[in-house]
Motif scaffolding. Sequence first.
Motif, PDB file in Angstrom:
ATOM      1  N   ARG A  97      37.479  -1.767   6.556  1.00  0.00           N
ATOM      2  CA  ARG A  97      37.343  -1.320   7.946  1.00  0.00           C
ATOM      3  C   ARG A  97      38.534  -1.774   8.787  1.00  0.00           C
ATOM      4  O   ARG A  97      39.050  -1.058   9.623  1.00  0.00           O
ATOM      5  CB  ARG A  97      36.047  -1.840   8.548  1.00  0.00           C
ATOM      6  CG  ARG A  97      34.908  -0.861   8.291  1.00  0.00           C
ATOM      7  CD  ARG A  97      33.620  -1.346   8.858  1.00  0.00           C
ATOM      8  NE  ARG A  97      33.012  -2.297   7.945  1.00  0.00           N
ATOM      9  CZ  ARG A  97      31.727  -2.617   7.982  1.00  0.00           C
ATOM     10  NH1 ARG A  97      30.947  -2.107   8.894  1.00  0.00           N
ATOM     11  NH2 ARG A  97      31.226  -3.465   7.114  1.00  0.00           N
ATOM     12  N   LEU A  98      39.004  -3.012   8.519  1.00  0.00           N
ATOM     13  CA  LEU A  98      40.151  -3.540   9.252  1.00  0.00           C
ATOM     14  C   LEU A  98      41.404  -2.718   8.928  1.00  0.00           C
ATOM     15  O   LEU A  98      42.183  -2.352   9.804  1.00  0.00           O
ATOM     16  CB  LEU A  98      40.354  -4.994   8.830  1.00  0.00           C
ATOM     17  CG  LEU A  98      40.894  -5.975   9.852  1.00  0.00           C
ATOM     18  CD1 LEU A  98      40.059  -5.974  11.111  1.00  0.00           C
ATOM     19  CD2 LEU A  98      40.934  -7.380   9.252  1.00  0.00           C
ATOM     20  N   GLN A  99      41.563  -2.407   7.629  1.00  0.00           N
ATOM     21  CA  GLN A  99      42.720  -1.651   7.168  1.00  0.00           C
ATOM     22  C   GLN A  99      42.743  -0.246   7.809  1.00  0.00           C
ATOM     23  O   GLN A  99      43.788   0.237   8.246  1.00  0.00           O
ATOM     24  CB  GLN A  99      42.621  -1.537   5.654  1.00  0.00           C
ATOM     25  CG  GLN A  99      43.893  -1.112   4.975  1.00  0.00           C
ATOM     26  CD  GLN A  99      43.682  -0.989   3.476  1.00  0.00           C
ATOM     27  OE1 GLN A  99      42.557  -0.766   3.013  1.00  0.00           O
ATOM     28  NE2 GLN A  99      44.741  -1.129   2.727  1.00  0.00           N
ATOM     29  N   LEU A 100      41.564   0.370   7.877  1.00  0.00           N
ATOM     30  CA  LEU A 100      41.463   1.688   8.509  1.00  0.00           C
ATOM     31  C   LEU A 100      41.952   1.634   9.949  1.00  0.00           C
ATOM     32  O   LEU A 100      42.697   2.487  10.410  1.00  0.00           O
ATOM     33  CB  LEU A 100      39.999   2.118   8.528  1.00  0.00           C
ATOM     34  CG  LEU A 100      39.542   3.062   7.439  1.00  0.00           C
ATOM     35  CD1 LEU A 100      38.025   3.142   7.425  1.00  0.00           C
ATOM     36  CD2 LEU A 100      40.118   4.430   7.707  1.00  0.00           C
ATOM     37  N   LYS A 101      41.516   0.580  10.670  1.00  0.00           N
ATOM     38  CA  LYS A 101      41.910   0.475  12.070  1.00  0.00           C
ATOM     39  C   LYS A 101      43.413   0.239  12.198  1.00  0.00           C
ATOM     40  O   LYS A 101      44.074   0.795  13.063  1.00  0.00           O
ATOM     41  CB  LYS A 101      41.119  -0.632  12.778  1.00  0.00           C
ATOM     42  CG  LYS A 101      39.743  -0.172  13.187  1.00  0.00           C
ATOM     43  CD  LYS A 101      39.178  -0.991  14.307  1.00  0.00           C
ATOM     44  CE  LYS A 101      38.483  -2.223  13.765  1.00  0.00           C
ATOM     45  NZ  LYS A 101      37.839  -3.009  14.827  1.00  0.00           N
ATOM     46  N   VAL A 102      43.980  -0.592  11.299  1.00  0.00           N
ATOM     47  CA  VAL A 102      45.423  -0.868  11.352  1.00  0.00           C
ATOM     48  C   VAL A 102      46.206   0.439  11.160  1.00  0.00           C
ATOM     49  O   VAL A 102      47.125   0.750  11.923  1.00  0.00           O
ATOM     50  CB  VAL A 102      45.834  -1.907  10.285  1.00  0.00           C
ATOM     51  CG1 VAL A 102      47.346  -2.002  10.155  1.00  0.00           C
ATOM     52  CG2 VAL A 102      45.257  -3.276  10.625  1.00  0.00           C
ATOM     53  N   TYR A 103      45.839   1.236  10.140  1.00  0.00           N
ATOM     54  CA  TYR A 103      46.528   2.512   9.905  1.00  0.00           C
ATOM     55  C   TYR A 103      46.378   3.433  11.111  1.00  0.00           C
ATOM     56  O   TYR A 103      47.339   4.020  11.590  1.00  0.00           O
ATOM     57  CB  TYR A 103      45.954   3.237   8.685  1.00  0.00           C
ATOM     58  CG  TYR A 103      46.284   2.609   7.355  1.00  0.00           C
ATOM     59  CD1 TYR A 103      47.429   1.840   7.179  1.00  0.00           C
ATOM     60  CD2 TYR A 103      45.453   2.810   6.257  1.00  0.00           C
ATOM     61  CE1 TYR A 103      47.720   1.273   5.949  1.00  0.00           C
ATOM     62  CE2 TYR A 103      45.739   2.250   5.021  1.00  0.00           C
ATOM     63  CZ  TYR A 103      46.873   1.479   4.867  1.00  0.00           C
ATOM     64  OH  TYR A 103      47.158   0.929   3.661  1.00  0.00           O
ATOM     65  N   LEU A 104      45.133   3.561  11.589  1.00  0.00           N
ATOM     66  CA  LEU A 104      44.876   4.549  12.640  1.00  0.00           C
ATOM     67  C   LEU A 104      45.551   4.180  13.960  1.00  0.00           C
ATOM     68  O   LEU A 104      46.082   5.051  14.634  1.00  0.00           O
ATOM     69  CB  LEU A 104      43.367   4.729  12.832  1.00  0.00           C
ATOM     70  CG  LEU A 104      42.697   5.500  11.688  1.00  0.00           C
ATOM     71  CD1 LEU A 104      41.182   5.406  11.778  1.00  0.00           C
ATOM     72  CD2 LEU A 104      43.130   6.964  11.695  1.00  0.00           C
ATOM     73  N   VAL A 105      45.562   2.891  14.323  1.00  0.00           N
ATOM     74  CA  VAL A 105      46.220   2.567  15.597  1.00  0.00           C
ATOM     75  C   VAL A 105      47.723   2.817  15.481  1.00  0.00           C
ATOM     76  O   VAL A 105      48.371   3.210  16.447  1.00  0.00           O
ATOM     77  CB  VAL A 105      45.940   1.130  16.125  1.00  0.00           C
ATOM     78  CG1 VAL A 105      44.467   0.893  16.353  1.00  0.00           C
ATOM     79  CG2 VAL A 105      46.542   0.057  15.262  1.00  0.00           C
ATOM     80  N   ASP A 106      48.305   2.644  14.311  1.00  0.00           N
ATOM     81  CA  ASP A 106      49.732   2.912  14.129  1.00  0.00           C
ATOM     82  C   ASP A 106      50.029   4.411  14.181  1.00  0.00           C
ATOM     83  O   ASP A 106      50.962   4.851  14.839  1.00  0.00           O
ATOM     84  CB  ASP A 106      50.208   2.339  12.793  1.00  0.00           C
ATOM     85  CG  ASP A 106      51.030   1.084  13.013  1.00  0.00           C
ATOM     86  OD1 ASP A 106      50.945   0.524  14.134  1.00  0.00           O
ATOM     87  OD2 ASP A 106      51.758   0.674  12.098  1.00  0.00           O
ATOM     88  N   ILE A 107      49.234   5.205  13.477  1.00  0.00           N
ATOM     89  CA  ILE A 107      49.485   6.652  13.428  1.00  0.00           C
ATOM     90  C   ILE A 107      49.217   7.287  14.794  1.00  0.00           C
ATOM     91  O   ILE A 107      50.012   8.073  15.299  1.00  0.00           O
ATOM     92  CB  ILE A 107      48.591   7.307  12.347  1.00  0.00           C
ATOM     93  CG1 ILE A 107      48.984   6.795  10.958  1.00  0.00           C
ATOM     94  CG2 ILE A 107      48.722   8.827  12.398  1.00  0.00           C
ATOM     95  CD1 ILE A 107      47.983   7.155   9.863  1.00  0.00           C
TER      96      ILE A 107
END
Length: 143
Positions: A97-107
């Motif tokens: 879940r943390l990884q998903l948020k990291v990718y999405l906030v960057d994209i």
Amino acid sequence: MAVSYVLALLALHPEWQDAAHQELKDVFGEGDDYLRAPSLADLGRFGVLESIIKFFPDPQRFDPSRFLEDRVGKEHACCYLPFGLGARNCVGSQYGRLQLKVYLVDILRRFRFLPCSRREVSFSLNPIKPIRVSCMPLDGPRA
Ligand code: HEM
């Protein structure tokens, strides 16, 4: 896969993409450090993005509002199953879940996703109906 589906759904639901962009501005500000790496504390402030990532109940309908703070707590704790449940549930769920948020906030700080494109989006698990999405870099120094 999960990141790809979130982006495709945001292209189809611009009102939720706008809400995600507003949240990014609220957390990162609008100054020069808008594109800074997110801290763990930053990631804890993404209630809207987190609601966008989850799916349930009525999973065929994209409605992140069902996960917003004022609506949580009404469903049974065992209703939410994307990471399984019980002794053999996913050991990577917190990290995932943390990884998903990291990718999405960057994209999402760099691009806007739009429906329709000549190119077909393809995942290793394909949706029954193809989802067509295009990706537009955001204007200005931040992009
Ligand atoms: C969005 C990302 C992810 C989803 C949706 C997901 C989902 C799942 C599901 C549904 C299960 C089966 C649970 C059950 O049988 O009750 C599972 C098991 C597992 N997952 Fe994940 N997972 C994700 C990410 C990860 C990550 C990032 C890791 C490792 C870093 C991981 C490691 C595992 C392991 C080791 C198991 C087996 C646990 C066991 O059998 O005891 N997962 N996952």
